[in-house]
Design a protein around this motif. Structure first.
Motif, PDB file in Angstrom:
ATOM      1  N   THR A  87     -10.796   6.217   6.983  1.00  0.00           N
ATOM      2  CA  THR A  87     -11.277   5.034   6.289  1.00  0.00           C
ATOM      3  C   THR A  87     -11.352   3.855   7.016  1.00  0.00           C
ATOM      4  O   THR A  87     -10.316   3.413   7.588  1.00  0.00           O
ATOM      5  CB  THR A  87     -10.795   4.701   4.786  1.00  0.00           C
ATOM      6  N   GLY A 125      -2.574   8.963   6.892  1.00  0.00           N
ATOM      7  CA  GLY A 125      -1.775   8.141   6.039  1.00  0.00           C
ATOM      8  C   GLY A 125      -1.004   7.121   6.843  1.00  0.00           C
ATOM      9  O   GLY A 125      -1.865   6.251   7.565  1.00  0.00           O
ATOM     10  N   GLN A 138       2.910   8.252  -0.866  1.00  0.00           N
ATOM     11  CA  GLN A 138       1.603   7.724  -0.616  1.00  0.00           C
ATOM     12  C   GLN A 138       1.623   6.424   0.105  1.00  0.00           C
ATOM     13  O   GLN A 138       2.002   5.386  -0.227  1.00  0.00           O
ATOM     14  CB  GLN A 138       0.971   7.811  -1.855  1.00  0.00           C
ATOM     15  N   GLN A 186       4.315  14.614  -4.848  1.00  0.00           N
ATOM     16  CA  GLN A 186       4.056  14.771  -3.692  1.00  0.00           C
ATOM     17  C   GLN A 186       4.942  15.267  -2.511  1.00  0.00           C
ATOM     18  O   GLN A 186       4.670  15.575  -1.444  1.00  0.00           O
ATOM     19  CB  GLN A 186       3.273  13.563  -3.073  1.00  0.00           C
ATOM     20  N   ASN A 202      -1.419   3.859   1.419  1.00  0.00           N
ATOM     21  CA  ASN A 202      -2.828   3.595   1.260  1.00  0.00           C
ATOM     22  C   ASN A 202      -3.647   4.795   0.759  1.00  0.00           C
ATOM     23  O   ASN A 202      -4.722   5.122   1.202  1.00  0.00           O
ATOM     24  CB  ASN A 202      -3.362   3.272   2.655  1.00  0.00           C
ATOM     25  N   GLY A 203      -3.040   5.498  -0.262  1.00  0.00           N
ATOM     26  CA  GLY A 203      -4.025   6.501  -0.921  1.00  0.00           C
ATOM     27  C   GLY A 203      -3.715   7.867  -0.293  1.00  0.00           C
ATOM     28  O   GLY A 203      -4.354   8.970  -0.874  1.00  0.00           O
ATOM     29  N   ALA A 204      -3.271   7.701   0.927  1.00  0.00           N
ATOM     30  CA  ALA A 204      -3.197   9.383   1.629  1.00  0.00           C
ATOM     31  C   ALA A 204      -2.005   9.985   0.965  1.00  0.00           C
ATOM     32  O   ALA A 204      -0.947   9.400   0.500  1.00  0.00           O
ATOM     33  CB  ALA A 204      -2.962   9.219   3.238  1.00  0.00           C
ATOM     34  N   SER A 205      -2.179  11.514   1.061  1.00  0.00           N
ATOM     35  CA  SER A 205      -0.967  12.160   0.450  1.00  0.00           C
ATOM     36  C   SER A 205       0.374  12.241   1.501  1.00  0.00           C
ATOM     37  O   SER A 205       0.208  11.889   2.663  1.00  0.00           O
ATOM     38  CB  SER A 205      -1.486  13.584   0.404  1.00  0.00           C
ATOM     39  N   SER A 255       0.520   0.893   8.069  1.00  0.00           N
ATOM     40  CA  SER A 255      -0.269   1.570   7.119  1.00  0.00           C
ATOM     41  C   SER A 255      -1.819   1.920   7.365  1.00  0.00           C
ATOM     42  O   SER A 255      -2.518   2.568   6.728  1.00  0.00           O
ATOM     43  CB  SER A 255      -0.174   0.885   5.737  1.00  0.00           C
ATOM     44  N   GLU A 294       5.917   8.783  -4.290  1.00  0.00           N
ATOM     45  CA  GLU A 294       5.255   9.547  -5.216  1.00  0.00           C
ATOM     46  C   GLU A 294       5.868  10.915  -5.627  1.00  0.00           C
ATOM     47  O   GLU A 294       5.701  11.883  -4.771  1.00  0.00           O
ATOM     48  CB  GLU A 294       3.721   9.832  -4.738  1.00  0.00           C
ATOM     49  N   GLY A 334       0.734  -1.178  -0.126  1.00  0.00           N
ATOM     50  CA  GLY A 334      -0.103   0.079  -0.032  1.00  0.00           C
ATOM     51  C   GLY A 334       0.700   1.355   0.017  1.00  0.00           C
ATOM     52  O   GLY A 334       0.394   2.380  -0.028  1.00  0.00           O
TER      53      GLY A 334
END
Length: 715
Positions: free
Chosen positions: A702, A238, A184, A173, A186-189, A226, A170, A166
């Motif tokens: 989430t 994140g 990143q 970022q 698990n999709g968080a910035s 994570s 990036e 995950g």
């Protein structure tokens, strides 16, 4: 401390909670591991009163526990390493298990069956602890020293983050301008991650993301959480990344080392190699001067002529660059089983040489040099005052300095270098920055009984940015273009000496950062208490956290800066009538009632451009319980309360305040040992973080639902 009775235990727990909850602290992060389980005989009857001992090269002294009436035991605050577990009980053979490998955050369950016999007889079991922590519901990966030493990696801990599921690099970022520092999880910035070194928050205070490098030479392991954190871990939507440093042991060890990188051994492509990266001390993995631009030798874009510019990809020549990192590492006992030392120093010496063919004033080819020096050091002392009290102190030093200005690189393919018109005499060899940076950490663990553990940790993170070699004098900067067609209020051409393009300046920038200091102080304390009964075991933990962040800044001009607005009128911002007298004079002299002088207007900046101090405070309370219900089921229950004050950087705005009731975060998780053999678990978790501020709204983290971590099974 086995002579303490139950009432005394409860008093000690109460005293510890009261004492430590009165002390402010910050985000917690585990840097140690633990072992838990039950002791039974071959008939399945529990064995209470058995003595559990853990020893290992990473542990000063011995850690002991006694099984309770349910035969349960728990040992915590074990530094990462390999351990031997010994169990002794009158009327049974001694039990010893070796080769138990523990990394930060691990809590394996090791159930023990004793055989009848004499204590002088020993049953020896050799093997690793179970590969799955069947009682924990968090999602975490630890990259240990064996893996670190065996894989390709960068020079700092963040190069290992991508090993976690995950997590991915990036580049866009990154808050520090280096593509190596953006991640990143698990999709968080990247700004939603928390980065720690030895449990101390080192996240970039300005933009989030990685706040400082920590050389892999100093690493014992890296832990990446994570999702599904316990209540004690807050401040991250994140991931939570913790670099766990090395420490001494009872045996002296050391090494001398040298790392060397050079452009001669790197790829020929200057845009991909990172060796034309724009400056020493940066290693972005790609060039910051490569890229698309409009071809300056062809007609430029014009809206009047309805014409587009012609794009081209500029490719510079590679710089001559050498990065040398010599150093040492040493660790061992100053006093056996009492006081350990670890020390390492690996400086970075980065030199760039670049030749640019200048075409303006003082034309010709010039080789310019830029250097970057950083003193990377980590020193640590571990002290075992008693088997029940262990203390440590660490210091990470990373002072850096850059010097020298480079010209814009010439093209590798004969393209026009638009920066070649710079006067090379304005590029100073003493131009650069000084960046003091230090991280201090202190802490300890006190185990007054085998059931009670009290921990405390203090950290101080300091970073300052200071400019060097800025020119002195009055800097005139054109805000508009003056050419042969320009006319003053009298309708006359501007003086020939004033002709120049917008953004022209008579000298390089004289704006200097005197200091820009960021400080983060943090303190974390907690107390945990282990309770074992036939209907299950509980590990209760309560803690309080505090963190203070501050910024002190002073920036001004060396003498003055004057912005020249040729041929433009000034618009007053204080009053609509402030310029009436000037307008009247221009009406009478030039017949034009505008707010400007004959040639325009200018703005003088002679004083401080940015100065001040501000700080923010945050507090947290958390309560949690790891309840092993039985039959393979464990519930991880917790709740966290946060209180924050976020000041504005400009006093005209109001601060943002979160009270104790504004940020309440329940954390609920469960884990189930599916096959009851410690090899497959099914786990789930839920958390909610609410911010009840009208202008901000509500944030819900989430929920991480059903997950499994077997050898090859995922539901």
């Amino acid at each position: 401390m086995s002579f303490l009775n139950g009432r005394t235990n409860r008093l000690l727990l109460l005293w510890s909670l009261i004492t430590f909850l009165m002390v402010p602290t910050t985000i917690a992060q585990e840097t140690t591991a633990g072992i838990q389980g039950t002791v039974k005989d071959k008939s399945g009857a529990v064995v209470s009163g058995a003595t559990i001992e853990v020893t290992g090269p990473a542990l000063i002294g011995v850690q002991r526990a006694t099984t309770d009436s349910a035969g349960a035991y728990r040992l915590s605050q074990l530094p990462p390493g390999e351990y031997t577990l010994t169990v002794n009980m009158q009327g049974f053979r001694a039990y010893r298990q070796t080769g138990i490998a523990l990394s930060a955050g691990r809590l394996p369950t090791i159930d023990i069956i004793l055989e009848l016999g004499q204590m002088q007889e020993t049953v020896v079991v050799t093997g690793e602890a179970p590969i799955v922590d069947v009682t924990q519901s968090k999602v975490a990966v630890t990259v240990d020293l064996n893996v670190i030493n065996s894989i390709p990696k960068g020079r700092s801990f963040q190069s290992l983050i991508a090993f976690a599921p995950g997590a991915r690099q990036e580049p866009l970022q990154s808050g520090s301008g280096s593509r190596d520092n953006g991640f990143q999880i698990n999709g968080a910035s990247d700004s939603e991650n928390v980065y720690l070194i030895d449990g101390i928050n080192t996240t970039n205070i300005v933009n989030g993301g990685v706040g400082k490098n920590f050389q892999v030479d100093f690493l014992q392991e890296v832990q990446i959480k994570s999702a599904s954190f316990e209540a004690e871990y807050g401040g991250a939507l994140g991931g939570v990344v913790n670099a766990v440093p090395k420490h001494g042991s009872n045996a002296w060890h050391g090494e001398l080392k040298t790392y060397f990188r050079t452009n001669a051994l790197n790829a020929l492509d200057p845009c991909a190699s990172g060796y034309t990266s724009g400056g020493a001390g940066t290693f972005t993995g790609f060039s910051t001067v490569c890229g698309l631009r409009l071809n300056p030798t062809l007609p430029q874009a014009s809206s009047a002529a309805r014409r587009d510019g012609t794009p081209e990809y500029y490719v510079p020549k590679k710089d001559t660059r050498h990065i040398l990192e010599p150093g040492y590492e040493v660790g061992g006992p100053l006093v056996n089983d009492r006081l350990w030392l670890f020390s390492s120093y690996v400086p970075t010496l980065d030199t760039i040489r670049r030749t640019t063919t200048f075409t303006g004033n003082n034309p010709g080819a010039r080789e310019l040099t830029q250097t970057f020096t950083q003193h990377n050091a980590y020193n640590r002392l571990d002290y075992g005052m008693f088997n029940s009290l262990r203390l440590f102190g660490g210091w990470n030093y990373a002072y850096s300095r850059s010097m020298g200005q480079l010209g814009n690189p010439d093209s590798a393919y004969g393209q026009r270098n638009t920066g070649a018109t710079t006067d090379p005499s304005t590029l100073r060899s003493d131009f650069g920055t000084v960046n003091p940076l230090s991280l201090y950490s202190f802490g300890g663990d006190w185990t007054p009984t085998s059931k009670l553990v009290v921990s405390g940790r203090y950290g101080y993170f300091f970073l300052n940015n200071e400019d060097r070699g800025r020119p002195t004098g009055i800097r005139y900067v054109y805000q508009t273009t003056v050419n042969a067609d320009s006319r003053d209020l009298a309708g006359q051409a501007f003086p020939v000496s004033s002709v120049n393009t917008a953004n022209f300046a008579n000298m390089p920038s004289n704006l200097q950062t005197i200091f820009d200091a960021y400080k983060r102080r943090s303190l974390n304390t907690d107390a945990s208490y282990f309770v074992g009964r036939r209907w299950g075991t509980h590990t209760f933990k309560a803690g309080y956290a505090w963190m203070r962040q501050s910024n002190e800044v002073l920036r001004n001009f060396n003498t003055a800066a004057v912005n020249l607005n040729w041929g433009e009128a000034y618009t007053p911002v204080t009053s609509t009538t402030a310029c009436d007298q000037v307008k009247a004079g221009n009406q009478g002299q030039f017949g034009n009632p505008v707010c400007e002088g004959r040639y325009g207007y200018f703005v003088v900046g002679t004083n401080v451009t940015n100065t001040g101090t501000d700080e923010t405070n945050s507090h947290a309370l958390y309560l949690q319980d790891q309840w092993t219900v039985g039959h393979g089921l464990t519930l991880n229950l917790g709740i966290r309360f946060d209180k924050e004050n976020i000041p504005p950087y400009r006093p005209v705005f109001n601060p943002v305040d979160f009270g104790w009731g504004d940020k309440i975060a329940p954390r609920i998780g469960g884990a189930y040992d599916l096959l009851h053999n410690g090899k497959v678990k099914v786990y789930a978790s839920y958390c909610r973080a609410a911010r009840s501020v009208p202008t901000i709204g509500t944030t819900v983290c989430t929920p991480w639902m059903m997950r499994t971590t077997p050898r090859s099974l995922r539901l």
